[in-house]
Design a protein around this motif. Structure first.
Motif: not given
Length: 147
Positions: A25-36
């Motif tokens: 899980q991201a600590v900030w932002g809107k992306m999930n890990v695969d989007q990142m």
């Protein structure tokens, strides 16, 4: 500063990528890990001449004015992103991770991996500029996911 061109440093980033899971899980932002993964991969393949970004005159001017400040400091959370690097679909975790690892590894081949010396947003880029941009950008997003 660590170097994307140094095999040991490059492998350090790749080891951090491998720590991520589909549940990260991201600590900030809107992306999930695969989007990142998709976002960072598409940004880094600009260096190889494999992704183009269209930038209008005003944004080119802005990028050139901000280049030194941005390249010599830590990336800020929730910074603006070029539309070409915004991904809102879901992607296969393993496929997008493998693609990022494969392409990030290319930097360890040395300076010859860089094919673009004039970035569409940042302007003229030498190898040290590419190192700072790619290291800081990928590191920023790995920290976003606590690795």
């Amino acid at each position: 500063m660590k170097s994307i061109f140094n095999t040991k440093d490059n492998q350090e980033i790749i080891a951090r990528i491998h720590k991520l899971t589909p549940e990260s899980q991201a600590v900030w932002g809107k992306m999930n890990v695969d989007q990142m993964f998709k976002h960072t991969n598409e940004a880094l393949i600009v260096a190889f001449g494999e992704n183009t970004v269209k930038v209008n005159f005003f944004m080119r001017l802005l990028g050139r004015m901000l280049k030194n400040k941005v390249f010599n400091s830590e990336f800020k959370r929730n910074s603006p992103t070029a539309k070409e690097f915004i991904f809102t679909d879901n992607y296969d975790f393993e496929t997008s991770k493998k693609e990022l690892v494969k392409n990030f590894s290319r930097f360890a081949e040395g300076h010859q991996s860089i094919k673009i010396t004039d970035h569409p947003f940042w302007g003229k880029m030498n190898y040290e500029d590419w190192n700072k941009l790619m290291w800081n950008h990928v590191d920023h997003h790995l920290r976003q996911f606590r690795v």
